[in-house]
Design an enzyme around this catalytic site. Structure first.
Site, mmCIF file in Angstrom:
data_model
loop_
_atom_site.group_PDB
_atom_site.id
_atom_site.type_symbol
_atom_site.label_atom_id
_atom_site.label_comp_id
_atom_site.label_asym_id
_atom_site.label_seq_id
_atom_site.Cartn_x
_atom_site.Cartn_y
_atom_site.Cartn_z
ATOM 1 C CE1 TYR A 27 -11.470 -14.887 33.444
ATOM 2 C CE2 TYR A 27 -12.593 -16.497 34.822
ATOM 3 C CZ TYR A 27 -12.012 -16.157 33.624
ATOM 4 O OH TYR A 27 -11.973 -17.062 32.597
ATOM 5 C CE LYS B 137 -8.030 -15.972 33.229
ATOM 6 N NZ LYS B 137 -8.451 -17.356 33.531
#
Length: 322
Positions: free
Chosen positions: A132, A160
């Site tokens: 992330y 992400k």
């Protein structure tokens, strides 16, 4: 595990007494999967994990696991800390299909430190790792070469990507990814452009509110239906901007509560509940979306029913399936 399509990072619903409402969480999870979401994320930022106790976090993951098992869809579980040792320990106990590991926040270890951290975490993890990257939360920007080095780490299956507006660097990154590595857009307002240039999908808090339409957006770009993708993308960007007008997930929770999908709009301190103005604006953006065709005959037909507007004294149009 296939990292493609729209994943929903679930909010954590709270009951009137402040406890976690696991039944409401179960209902949310089933609803978004019924509407075409590819999978769920438990304990992402949207789930307010920093304000949950260890027992509450375990219960949230267990609830999401049960629903994911029923639907046969992947579950990503958010973990990560400024400490490499703490993150390594956390990934060893993740009860899902992948660990979503944030770039170490606050410490700003530099590109080399981030790579060393992620290599240690991926080597220790029994599950695939989804990185992330969210520099406006972590304080740690990363250049294209570093992001490509992250993509080459064994055990890292995807990322992400939440680093702001689409840029030339974004185009370079998506054009140079190794085979089998998936980028999932994490900035809701620009997921359309990311899908257009090669992102595999998105992890989108806004998809709580209009799951089918975000799924249709991803499908339209995948199938080359540019006209539909542009229309949907514009309307969904406006909805996402309204849902993120105040600190996430306050507005999303207000909208879900107004629609009767969670028992309260409550968030835990230091977050504050959404303002009435933010809820009103989000309702308006959602209502405008209903006039945008999704270009599909395979999805369920839509109809609109009115529900109370969360204390605004008005009626909100909520889309359900026939």
């Amino acid at each position: 595990m296939e990292l493609e399509g729209i994943f929903v990072p679930l909010v954590t619903p709270f009951a009137a007494d402040g406890s976690v409402d696991l039944a409401a969480l179960d209902g949310l999870a089933r609803r978004v999967l019924d509407e075409g979401a590819a999978g769920l994320v438990a304990l992402g930022t949207t789930g307010e994990p920093a304000t949950l106790t260890g027992a509450e976090r375990a219960a949230v993951v267990a609830t999401c696991r049960e629903v994911s098992a029923v639907y046969g869809t992947p579950l990503l579980v958010g973990v990560g800390d400024s400490s490499t040792a703490a993150t390594v320990e956390a990934v060893r106990h993740v009860r899902g299909d992948a660990a979503m590991v944030v770039v170490p926040p606050y410490t700003r270890p530099g590109a080399a430190g981030v790579l060393a951290h992620l290599r240690a975490v991926a080597a220790a993890s029994p599950l695939p790792v989804v990185v992330y990257h969210v520099p406006y939360r972590t304080g740690q920007p990363l250049d294209v070469d570093t992001l490509l080095a992250v993509a080459a780490i064994p055990g890292v299956a995807g990322m992400k990507l939440s680093d702001g507006p689409v840029s030339g660097d974004t185009v370079t990154l998506l054009g140079a990814l190794p085979a089998g590595f998936a980028v999932l857009g994490g900035d809701d307002t620009v997921v359309g452009p990311l899908l257009a240039i090669g992102a595999a999908g998105g992890i989108l808090a806004s998809a709580h509110v209009a799951t089918d339409r975000f799924v249709a957006l991803a499908r339209a770009w995948r199938e080359g239906d540019v006209a539909t993708a542009r229309r949907l993308g514009s309307a969904l960007a406006a909805l996402s901007a309204a849902l993120f007008a105040e600190p996430n997930p306050a507005v999303i929770k207000a909208v879900l509560h107004a629609a009767g999908r969670i028992p309260t709009p409550d968030v835990r301190l230091p977050l504050l509940p959404a303002s009435r103005a933010a809820l009103t604006n989000a309702e308006a953006a959602f209502a405008a979306l209903q006039h945008i065709p999704d270009g599909s005959t395979s999805l369920p037909r839509w109809h609109v029913r009115g529900i109370p507007g969360g204390g605004t004294g008005r009626t909100v149009d909520v889309v359900t399936k026939r």
